[in-house]
Design a protein around this motif. Sequence first.
Motif, PDB file in Angstrom:
ATOM      1  N   ASN A 164      43.024  29.735  42.493  1.00 43.72           N
ATOM      2  CA  ASN A 164      42.657  28.757  41.440  1.00 43.72           C
ATOM      3  C   ASN A 164      43.218  29.106  40.059  1.00 43.72           C
TER       4      ASN A 164
ATOM      5  N   GLY B 237      31.822  35.408  41.157  1.00 40.51           N
ATOM      6  CA  GLY B 237      30.460  34.892  41.142  1.00 40.51           C
ATOM      7  C   GLY B 237      29.440  36.027  41.108  1.00 40.51           C
ATOM      8  N   GLY B 238      28.206  35.694  41.461  1.00 38.94           N
ATOM      9  CA  GLY B 238      27.117  36.669  41.388  1.00 38.94           C
ATOM     10  C   GLY B 238      27.389  37.927  42.201  1.00 38.94           C
TER      11      GLY B 238
ATOM     12  N   GLY C 168      39.456  36.399  47.216  1.00 35.89           N
ATOM     13  CA  GLY C 168      40.768  35.828  46.892  1.00 35.89           C
ATOM     14  C   GLY C 168      40.744  34.449  46.260  1.00 35.89           C
ATOM     15  N   SER C 169      39.557  33.842  46.071  1.00 34.50           N
ATOM     16  CA  SER C 169      39.548  32.500  45.456  1.00 34.50           C
ATOM     17  C   SER C 169      40.205  32.532  44.080  1.00 34.50           C
TER      18      SER C 169
ATOM     19  N   ALA D 190      30.495  38.158  49.752  1.00 35.34           N
ATOM     20  CA  ALA D 190      29.242  37.514  49.345  1.00 35.34           C
ATOM     21  C   ALA D 190      28.085  38.386  49.828  1.00 35.34           C
TER      22      ALA D 190
ATOM     23  N   ASP E 121      20.287  27.761  43.383  1.00 34.76           N
ATOM     24  CA  ASP E 121      19.839  29.054  42.849  1.00 34.76           C
ATOM     25  C   ASP E 121      19.340  28.876  41.415  1.00 34.76           C
TER      26      ASP E 121
ATOM     27  N   PRO F 170      34.103  25.211  46.532  1.00 31.60           N
ATOM     28  CA  PRO F 170      33.788  24.345  47.681  1.00 31.60           C
ATOM     29  C   PRO F 170      32.369  23.778  47.522  1.00 31.60           C
TER      30      PRO F 170
HETATM   31  O1  NZQ Z   1      35.030  35.892  47.315  1.00 35.21           O
HETATM   32  P1  NZQ Z   1      35.795  34.739  46.791  1.00 35.21           P
HETATM   33  O2  NZQ Z   1      37.072  34.490  47.490  1.00 35.21           O
HETATM   34  O3  NZQ Z   1      35.951  34.782  45.299  1.00 35.21           O
HETATM   35  O4  NZQ Z   1      34.926  33.419  47.134  1.00 35.21           O
HETATM   36  C1  NZQ Z   1      33.608  33.244  46.682  1.00 35.21           C
HETATM   37  C2  NZQ Z   1      32.583  33.496  47.769  1.00 35.21           C
HETATM   38  O5  NZQ Z   1      33.120  33.279  49.033  1.00 35.21           O
HETATM   39  C3  NZQ Z   1      33.419  31.793  46.356  1.00 35.21           C
HETATM   40  N1  NZQ Z   1      33.801  31.455  44.979  1.00 35.21           N
HETATM   41  C4  NZQ Z   1      33.309  31.987  43.838  1.00 35.21           C
HETATM   42  N2  NZQ Z   1      33.859  31.357  42.774  1.00 35.21           N
HETATM   43  C5  NZQ Z   1      34.729  30.440  43.279  1.00 35.21           C
HETATM   44  C6  NZQ Z   1      34.694  30.509  44.683  1.00 35.21           C
HETATM   45  N3  NZQ Z   1      35.449  29.725  45.472  1.00 35.21           N
HETATM   46  C7  NZQ Z   1      36.284  28.844  44.855  1.00 35.21           C
HETATM   47  N4  NZQ Z   1      36.336  28.699  43.505  1.00 35.21           N
HETATM   48  C8  NZQ Z   1      35.576  29.472  42.688  1.00 35.21           C
HETATM   49  N5  NZQ Z   1      35.625  29.289  41.363  1.00 35.21           N
HETATM   50  O6  NZQ Z   1      32.040  31.563  46.539  1.00 35.21           O
HETATM   51  C9  NZQ Z   1      31.539  32.414  47.548  1.00 35.21           C
HETATM   52  C10 NZQ Z   1      30.190  32.950  47.147  1.00 35.21           C
HETATM   53  O7  NZQ Z   1      30.302  33.766  46.005  1.00 35.21           O
HETATM   54  P2  NZQ Z   1      29.061  34.654  45.543  1.00 35.21           P
HETATM   55  O8  NZQ Z   1      29.486  35.429  44.355  1.00 35.21           O
HETATM   56  O9  NZQ Z   1      28.515  35.381  46.711  1.00 35.21           O
HETATM   57  O10 NZQ Z   1      27.987  33.541  45.155  1.00 35.21           O
HETATM   58  P3  NZQ Z   1      26.809  33.558  44.110  1.00 35.21           P
HETATM   59  O11 NZQ Z   1      27.310  33.474  42.720  1.00 35.21           O
HETATM   60  O12 NZQ Z   1      25.884  32.517  44.583  1.00 35.21           O
HETATM   61  O13 NZQ Z   1      26.135  35.013  44.253  1.00 35.21           O
HETATM   62  C11 NZQ Z   1      25.199  35.287  45.257  1.00 35.21           C
HETATM   63  C12 NZQ Z   1      24.727  36.718  45.133  1.00 35.21           C
HETATM   64  O14 NZQ Z   1      24.045  36.919  43.886  1.00 35.21           O
HETATM   65  C13 NZQ Z   1      22.740  37.443  44.125  1.00 35.21           C
HETATM   66  C14 NZQ Z   1      22.415  36.877  45.477  1.00 35.21           C
HETATM   67  O15 NZQ Z   1      21.336  37.561  46.098  1.00 35.21           O
HETATM   68  C15 NZQ Z   1      23.721  37.056  46.219  1.00 35.21           C
HETATM   69  O16 NZQ Z   1      23.884  38.384  46.667  1.00 35.21           O
HETATM   70  N6  NZQ Z   1      21.831  37.091  43.020  1.00 35.21           N
HETATM   71  C16 NZQ Z   1      21.930  37.787  41.878  1.00 35.21           C
HETATM   72  C17 NZQ Z   1      21.065  37.569  40.832  1.00 35.21           C
HETATM   73  C18 NZQ Z   1      21.182  38.365  39.591  1.00 35.21           C
HETATM   74  N7  NZQ Z   1      22.015  39.373  39.545  1.00 35.21           N
HETATM   75  O17 NZQ Z   1      20.499  38.080  38.605  1.00 35.21           O
HETATM   76  C19 NZQ Z   1      19.990  36.557  40.899  1.00 35.21           C
HETATM   77  C20 NZQ Z   1      20.251  35.554  41.978  1.00 35.21           C
HETATM   78  O18 NZQ Z   1      19.141  34.781  42.283  1.00 35.21           O
HETATM   79  C21 NZQ Z   1      20.758  36.167  43.235  1.00 35.21           C
HETATM   80  O19 NZQ Z   1      19.730  36.839  43.949  1.00 35.21           O
END
Ligand code: NZQ
Length: 388
Positions: A44, A94-95, A39-40, A67, A192, A182
């Motif tokens: 935003n 995000g990812g 829901g972020s 996540a 990362d 955040p």
């Molecule tokens: O779910 P929402 O409400 O959107 O909140 C997210 C989540 O709680 C929040 N968020 C994202 N953008 C935001 C925000 N909050 C406020 N404002 C914004 N603009 O951040 C939290 C984490 O999001 P997530 O997508 O999980 O984070 P990240 O981008 O770090 O992704 C991590 C995942 O990617 C994988 C990781 O293993 C993990 O599962 N990876 C994927 C890779 C790839 N495909 O190439 C390589 C990486 O090294 C990694 O392994």
Amino acid sequence: MLNFTYYNPTRIVFGKGTIAELKTLVPGNAKILMTYGGGSIKSNGVYAQVHEALEGRPLVEFGGIEANPQYETCLKAVAIARSENVDFLLAVGGGSVIDATKFVAAALKYSGGEPWALLSNWPLIRSAVPLGVVLTLPGTGSEMNGGAVISRHATQEKLFFSTEHTFPQFSIIDPEATYSLPKRQFANGTIDAFVQVLEQYLTYPVDSPLQDRFSEGILKTILEEAPKVVADPKNYTARANLMWCATNGLNGLIGCGVPQDWASHMIGHELTVLYGVDHGQSLALVMPLLMRHQRQRKRAKLLQYARRVWGLGAADEDACIDRAIANTEAFFRSLGASVRLAELDIPPTAASLIAERLAKRRMLVGEHHDLGRKEVEEILSMNAGSVA
Ligand code: NZQ
């Protein structure tokens, strides 16, 4: 330099206000499944921008991707995409959202049984539904690669695939979409991106000065720009530079023709699955330990890292390497991450447990593909060292 093939079909649309370009980027006749997280994007303004750009277009939504996206969640999205006859996927997040969407894209074209198999047998992925991305969290590089990492509660696994079929057709990278991040997620993404570059750089020399300088350029830029965002989260230029660093960290370019490590990621995935550690945080724990454990085999590149990235000029090579590792830890700490397992209440038994789990999968990590049970346990047990 080692032989390589480089392929990257993702169109990058970068900058302020670019979410509006979805209008022309998403194929005109597509039935769209928009995927997002918890829901972020609703608070935003990104959700509203996407809807404005796609007004009047056939679109269904699938929200709630968590996540470290879960297989079970992905299957629900597959079911909706099938029942709604969707033919284009739009990941907004995000990812985790992007990876889940890639998995859904591949699973929709797979008819051979449980799609979990796609993660351990990549050639089973022969095609995928086309997808596009609106990125909200820089770090993973998933917006410009064909990789996806998916977790499964039932088996406590976190596995990945990498295939050319799941490259996004386009990715919109608007730095303003990241203003709402955040601190913790900013730290995760930044670490990362930094560690992903190290995975491809901090190995052994193969006479690849261009790739080395690409990597050093990204590392130095992250070190310069991250503190600016910490001081002023609405610093557009610093946000933009960091996003471009992260994208270039894992779009394949810096890894062309060089050995790659990935031990920190593989060990980090286990820390996430077993102890719920955020992905970026897991890398902050493992990478410095790995640097210490593999110090002799990585010596030439560690020294180059010390000299070129940290500007350490002392004649004593060992002192330079020590300082570079300590500086790396201090940088992670400056973002708010921990660099010791004990600080996150991870028990010392984690070392043998994780080593055993990787050994069971016959997984040998590191650039020499020879770090197994014994070494993984040693790496995680080095945690008793003093705090930087
Ligand atoms: O779910 P929402 O409400 O959107 O909140 C997210 C989540 O709680 C929040 N968020 C994202 N953008 C935001 C925000 N909050 C406020 N404002 C914004 N603009 O951040 C939290 C984490 O999001 P997530 O997508 O999980 O984070 P990240 O981008 O770090 O992704 C991590 C995942 O990617 C994988 C990781 O293993 C993990 O599962 N990876 C994927 C890779 C790839 N495909 O190439 C390589 C990486 O090294 C990694 O392994």
